[in-house]
Design a protein around this motif. Structure first.
Motif, PDB file in Angstrom:
ATOM      1  N   GLU A   1      -7.557   0.471   0.988  1.00  0.00           N
ATOM      2  CA  GLU A   1      -8.043  -0.906   1.051  1.00  0.00           C
ATOM      3  C   GLU A   1      -7.009  -1.791   1.739  1.00  0.00           C
ATOM      4  N   TYR A   2      -7.487  -2.919   2.277  1.00  0.00           N
ATOM      5  CA  TYR A   2      -6.543  -3.843   2.900  1.00  0.00           C
ATOM      6  C   TYR A   2      -7.015  -5.285   2.773  1.00  0.00           C
ATOM      7  N   ASN A   3      -6.027  -6.202   2.871  1.00  0.00           N
ATOM      8  CA  ASN A   3      -6.260  -7.639   2.967  1.00  0.00           C
ATOM      9  C   ASN A   3      -5.607  -8.110   4.247  1.00  0.00           C
ATOM     10  N   HIS A   4      -6.280  -9.012   4.974  1.00  0.00           N
ATOM     11  CA  HIS A   4      -5.778  -9.455   6.267  1.00  0.00           C
ATOM     12  C   HIS A   4      -6.029 -10.952   6.430  1.00  0.00           C
ATOM     13  N   PHE A   5      -4.973 -11.724   6.749  1.00  0.00           N
ATOM     14  CA  PHE A   5      -5.110 -13.161   6.997  1.00  0.00           C
ATOM     15  C   PHE A   5      -3.847 -13.693   7.681  1.00  0.00           C
ATOM     16  N   ASP A   6      -4.029 -14.690   8.528  1.00  0.00           N
ATOM     17  CA  ASP A   6      -2.920 -15.421   9.159  1.00  0.00           C
ATOM     18  C   ASP A   6      -1.796 -14.516   9.671  1.00  0.00           C
ATOM     19  N   GLY A   7      -2.142 -13.481  10.399  1.00  0.00           N
ATOM     20  CA  GLY A   7      -1.114 -12.616  10.975  1.00  0.00           C
ATOM     21  C   GLY A   7      -0.448 -11.687   9.987  1.00  0.00           C
ATOM     22  N   LEU A   8      -1.068 -11.480   8.836  1.00  0.00           N
ATOM     23  CA  LEU A   8      -0.491 -10.615   7.809  1.00  0.00           C
ATOM     24  C   LEU A   8      -1.526  -9.583   7.380  1.00  0.00           C
ATOM     25  N   PHE A   9      -1.131  -8.308   7.396  1.00  0.00           N
ATOM     26  CA  PHE A   9      -1.992  -7.190   7.011  1.00  0.00           C
ATOM     27  C   PHE A   9      -1.308  -6.418   5.901  1.00  0.00           C
ATOM     28  N   ILE A  10      -2.013  -6.203   4.779  1.00  0.00           N
ATOM     29  CA  ILE A  10      -1.458  -5.457   3.647  1.00  0.00           C
ATOM     30  C   ILE A  10      -2.442  -4.348   3.291  1.00  0.00           C
ATOM     31  N   GLY A  11      -2.052  -3.105   3.513  1.00  0.00           N
ATOM     32  CA  GLY A  11      -2.919  -1.971   3.237  1.00  0.00           C
ATOM     33  C   GLY A  11      -2.379  -1.100   2.118  1.00  0.00           C
ATOM     34  N   ILE A  12      -3.275  -0.508   1.354  1.00  0.00           N
ATOM     35  CA  ILE A  12      -2.885   0.364   0.237  1.00  0.00           C
ATOM     36  C   ILE A  12      -3.652   1.678   0.328  1.00  0.00           C
ATOM     37  N   PHE A  13      -2.920   2.783   0.397  1.00  0.00           N
ATOM     38  CA  PHE A  13      -3.508   4.125   0.323  1.00  0.00           C
ATOM     39  C   PHE A  13      -3.248   4.677  -1.073  1.00  0.00           C
ATOM     40  N   ASP A  14      -4.269   5.221  -1.696  1.00  0.00           N
ATOM     41  CA  ASP A  14      -4.113   5.851  -3.010  1.00  0.00           C
ATOM     42  C   ASP A  14      -5.095   7.020  -3.054  1.00  0.00           C
ATOM     43  N   VAL A  15      -4.602   8.242  -2.803  1.00  0.00           N
ATOM     44  CA  VAL A  15      -5.517   9.371  -2.651  1.00  0.00           C
ATOM     45  C   VAL A  15      -4.835  10.702  -2.953  1.00  0.00           C
ATOM     46  N   SER A  16      -5.625  11.625  -3.450  1.00  0.00           N
ATOM     47  CA  SER A  16      -5.188  13.008  -3.594  1.00  0.00           C
ATOM     48  C   SER A  16      -6.008  13.824  -2.592  1.00  0.00           C
ATOM     49  N   LEU A  17      -5.348  14.351  -1.568  1.00  0.00           N
ATOM     50  CA  LEU A  17      -6.052  15.000  -0.462  1.00  0.00           C
ATOM     51  C   LEU A  17      -6.416  16.456  -0.773  1.00  0.00           C
ATOM     52  N   LYS A  18      -7.600  16.848  -0.309  1.00  0.00           N
ATOM     53  CA  LYS A  18      -8.050  18.230  -0.453  1.00  0.00           C
ATOM     54  C   LYS A  18      -7.852  19.025   0.830  1.00  0.00           C
ATOM     55  N   LYS A  19      -7.616  18.304   1.929  1.00  0.00           N
ATOM     56  CA  LYS A  19      -7.383  18.944   3.219  1.00  0.00           C
ATOM     57  C   LYS A  19      -6.154  18.348   3.883  1.00  0.00           C
ATOM     58  N   ASP A  20      -5.503  19.132   4.735  1.00  0.00           N
ATOM     59  CA  ASP A  20      -4.446  18.577   5.564  1.00  0.00           C
ATOM     60  C   ASP A  20      -5.087  17.559   6.510  1.00  0.00           C
ATOM     61  N   VAL A  21      -4.445  16.406   6.661  1.00  0.00           N
ATOM     62  CA  VAL A  21      -4.961  15.363   7.557  1.00  0.00           C
ATOM     63  C   VAL A  21      -3.863  14.961   8.527  1.00  0.00           C
ATOM     64  N   LYS A  22      -4.219  14.900   9.798  1.00  0.00           N
ATOM     65  CA  LYS A  22      -3.277  14.452  10.817  1.00  0.00           C
ATOM     66  C   LYS A  22      -3.945  13.354  11.632  1.00  0.00           C
TER      67      LYS A  22
END
Length: 336
Positions: free
Chosen positions: A56-77
């Protein structure tokens, strides 16, 4: 000219978001989208075949804040190419990344309880995530409008000092306890609208100030010791992120991969307090805030700070503060 420049930067920002959406679309689906007081929020759920979690992310006035929270089942690149100007501040709370920047002759290993600060202009490269590993990251991007507003270039020269071509393994710093406290506030925040804007901006500036201060100051034992120190800070984060849970030393030791004796000994050496004393201090500090600034009943406060039995909470509080929680609250009301 200012309007043209802002329009140009907004166009670049939207282009970057489009690139991110293209990458995320293969592994996620949008489950929430809203905008309040200029704060644009999006939340994506990972496709079950790839993992269990969200971005998820919040974006305003030149500021971007993203949060990843996941347990992966596959390798991801993921592979990305960027031509924007942005100061990126990342905090890897849990997990591991292998970062490859085109033009660099070696990969960067980015691990749990670490952070980095880098100024991105034109860049391309890839990030690899391994399956069967829990991954949690807070990623902040500050664009030119935000940088100019807070005079980050004119005061600190961040675009040159933290340029991507200067980054190396030594640019990665461990998370300190104050940083962990702020991250916990960010991750548990439920504000909306204007209050959310003010809160997010203030916390980003706090995090940035801490990182710049660490760079300016002398390196402490934390930055010169690898896995053991990181594991001790991870224990701090585990305790502070959810005070409703009272972990045993054995449980904490298992979570970070240390034996009980080593954890107790090294925690006391590095932080000059025992695990029990550290957790107790956090609980009593939160309890006092709740007693002073909320009308929650004592039994509910005791549960929020990890005591299922309010009698045990009252006894512990009195031992530390010298008075019961009820009298502490009454005393606070009399002085306001």
């Amino acid at each position: 000219m200012d309007k043209k420049r802002r329009d140009k930067e907004r166009s670049k920002t939207l282009h970057l978001e489009k690139q991110k959406r293209c990458t995320l679309r293969t592994v996620t689906e949008l489950i929430k989208s809203q905008e309040h007081c200029g704060v644009r929020s999006r939340k994506f759920k990972f496709s079950p075949e790839f993992g269990d979690g969200y971005f998820e992310y919040n974006h305003f006035d030149g500021l971007f804040i993203g949060i990843f929270d996941v347990s992966l089942k596959k390798d991801v690149k993921t592979y990305a190419r960027s031509s924007i100007n942005a100061l990126e501040l990342s905090y890897l709370i849990d997990g591991e990344q292998i970062i490859r920047i085109d033009g660099k002759n070696h990969d960067f290993i980015y691990e749990s309880q670490e952070s980095y600060l880098v100024y991105i202009t034109q860049a391309s490269g890839s990030i690899q995530y391994h399956k069967n590993k829990y991954f949690k990251e807070v990623k902040i991007r500050m664009y030119p409008d935000f940088i100019q507003k807070h005079k980050l270039n004119s005061t600190y020269g961040i675009s040159k000092k933290y340029a991507l071509d200067k980054i190396d393994q030594n640019s990665i710093q461990p998370l300190c306890s104050k940083t962990q406290e702020i991250l916990t506030e960010l991750l548990t925040d439920t504000r909306q609208g204007l209050l959310k804007r003010l809160f997010l901006e203030s916390k980003v500036l706090e995090l940035l100030a801490l990182h710049l201060d660490m760079d300016k100051g002398t390196k402490t034992e934390v930055s010169n010791t690898d896995h053991l120190i990181k594991k001790l800070y991870e224990v701090q984060f585990i305790i502070s992120s959810d005070l409703t849970i009272q972990y045993s030393v054995h449980e904490l030791a298992r979570k970070v991969g240390l034996n009980d004796f080593m954890l107790k000994k090294e925690f006391k050496r590095v932080f000059a307090t025992t695990i029990f004393e550290y957790a107790l201090q956090l609980r009593m500090t939160k309890a006092k805030k709740l007693l002073n600034h909320s009308k929650k009943p004592i039994y509910e406060i005791s549960e929020l700070v990890g005591y299922k039995n309010s009698t045990h909470f009252t006894a512990a509080f009195k031992k530390i503060e010298g008075i019961t929680p009820k009298k502490y609250r009454q005393k606070g009301l009399q002085t306001t």
